[in-house]
Design a protein around this motif. Structure first.
Motif, PDB file in Angstrom:
ATOM      1  N   SER A 183      45.374 102.913  91.615  1.00  0.00           N
ATOM      2  CA  SER A 183      44.494 103.239  90.485  1.00  0.00           C
ATOM      3  C   SER A 183      43.100 103.618  90.951  1.00  0.00           C
ATOM      4  N   GLU A 184      42.624 103.028  92.037  1.00  0.00           N
ATOM      5  CA  GLU A 184      41.329 103.421  92.583  1.00  0.00           C
ATOM      6  C   GLU A 184      41.401 104.832  93.179  1.00  0.00           C
ATOM      7  N   GLU A 185      42.519 105.140  93.838  1.00  0.00           N
ATOM      8  CA  GLU A 185      42.696 106.488  94.385  1.00  0.00           C
ATOM      9  C   GLU A 185      42.746 107.513  93.259  1.00  0.00           C
TER      10      GLU A 185
ATOM     11  N   ALA B  92      41.298 107.221  90.422  1.00  0.00           N
ATOM     12  CA  ALA B  92      39.964 107.310  89.839  1.00  0.00           C
ATOM     13  C   ALA B  92      39.052 108.258  90.618  1.00  0.00           C
ATOM     14  N   VAL B  93      39.296 108.385  91.940  1.00  0.00           N
ATOM     15  CA  VAL B  93      38.476 109.312  92.722  1.00  0.00           C
ATOM     16  C   VAL B  93      39.147 110.682  92.852  1.00  0.00           C
TER      17      VAL B  93
ATOM     18  N   THR C  71      44.716 111.373  94.642  1.00  0.00           N
ATOM     19  CA  THR C  71      46.110 110.941  94.763  1.00  0.00           C
ATOM     20  C   THR C  71      46.990 112.014  95.390  1.00  0.00           C
TER      21      THR C  71
ATOM     22  N   ASP D 158      39.889  96.713  89.962  1.00  0.00           N
ATOM     23  CA  ASP D 158      39.374  97.891  90.648  1.00  0.00           C
ATOM     24  C   ASP D 158      37.870  97.756  90.882  1.00  0.00           C
ATOM     25  N   TRP D 159      37.466  98.096  92.096  1.00  0.00           N
ATOM     26  CA  TRP D 159      36.062  98.186  92.518  1.00  0.00           C
ATOM     27  C   TRP D 159      35.365  96.843  92.657  1.00  0.00           C
TER      28      TRP D 159
ATOM     29  N   ASN E 271      38.535  97.327  98.869  1.00  0.00           N
ATOM     30  CA  ASN E 271      37.692  98.482  98.529  1.00  0.00           C
ATOM     31  C   ASN E 271      36.303  98.308  99.150  1.00  0.00           C
TER      32      ASN E 271
END
Length: 227
Positions: free
Chosen positions: A162-164, A166-167, A170, A193-194, A209
């Motif tokens: 999910s963090e990937e 978000a940036v 993917t 996340d984060w 992270n």
């Protein structure tokens, strides 16, 4: 205490034409956790010399107290400009090894035979290894003594899917850290996340992270610091 920090030498974000490298906070925060505890620090990378910095990690909104300190630290900047080639490193000289992330490690450290051997030899010698964010991707081909994936059955963390997402990378990265760890039989865990999230399994410490960088370094340091 002698601590080795291993950085990426990879500077291209897949086929996007955009730059990548190591993430500044993930180097700076651990660097001062170790340095302020009195450790001697050696910086290394596959190619040696100046490793590439992900420019996004150098942006104003990515700065922290540790990154500002690092950027203003002439001694740290000189060490960064002259990292030791990884092939010249002897793991016997170090009490711990730490891998900062950034996307770069997914391309080079994940596939680098020298790095793979270094992690295997370090853990075989009961010396702790820490990796944060994308750096657990460097465990992709690392084996345990019996030839099985090192992470199989181990509790680990790393950058979440999910963090990937978000940036927005993917579909750009060569593999997703979370998926790789799960596919290799790891007991993958994560927090929000984060937010800082760190796990230790034996002498292996992993952080999720950038926010996990200092905590991961502190957990690693606790395994070697005099009491």
């Amino acid at each position: 205490m002698n601590i080795l920090i291993v950085l990426t030498s990879h500077d291209r974000l897949g086929d996007t034409g955009k730059p990548t490298g190591f993430w500044l906070e993930e180097l700076a925060a651990p660097y001062y956790v170790f340095k302020d505890a009195g450790a001697a620090i050696t910086l290394a990378s596959p190619k040696g010399g100046q490793p590439p910095l992900d420019p996004k990690s150098d942006a104003p909104d990515a700065q922290t107290e540790a990154t500002r300190r690092f950027l203003a630290d002439a001694e740290a900047q000189a060490a960064l400009a002259a990292t030791v080639p990884l092939a010249d490193v002897s793991t016997a000289e170090f009490d711990a090894v730490f891998y900062p992330g950034g996307h770069g490690p997914l391309w080079d450290l994940a596939e680098d035979a020298t790095s793979i051997r270094l992690i295997e030899a370090t853990l075989a010698a009961d010396t702790p290894v820490g990796l944060v964010c994308h750096a657990p991707g460097a465990l992709r081909h690392v084996k345990a003594a019996d030839g099985t994936p090192l992470v199989a059955g181990r509790t680990v963390t790393g950058f979440t899917n999910s963090e990937e997402a978000a940036v927005g990378l993917t579909e750009v990265v060569p593999f997703l850290v979370e998926d790789m760890l799960r596919d290799h039989g790891a007991d993958y865990r994560h927090g929000a996340d984060w937010q800082s999230y760190v796990v230790a399994d034996g002498r292996l410490v992993t952080g999720q992270n950038p926010a996990s960088s200092a905590e991961a370094a502190e957990r690693l340091l606790a395994m070697i610091a005099p009491r």
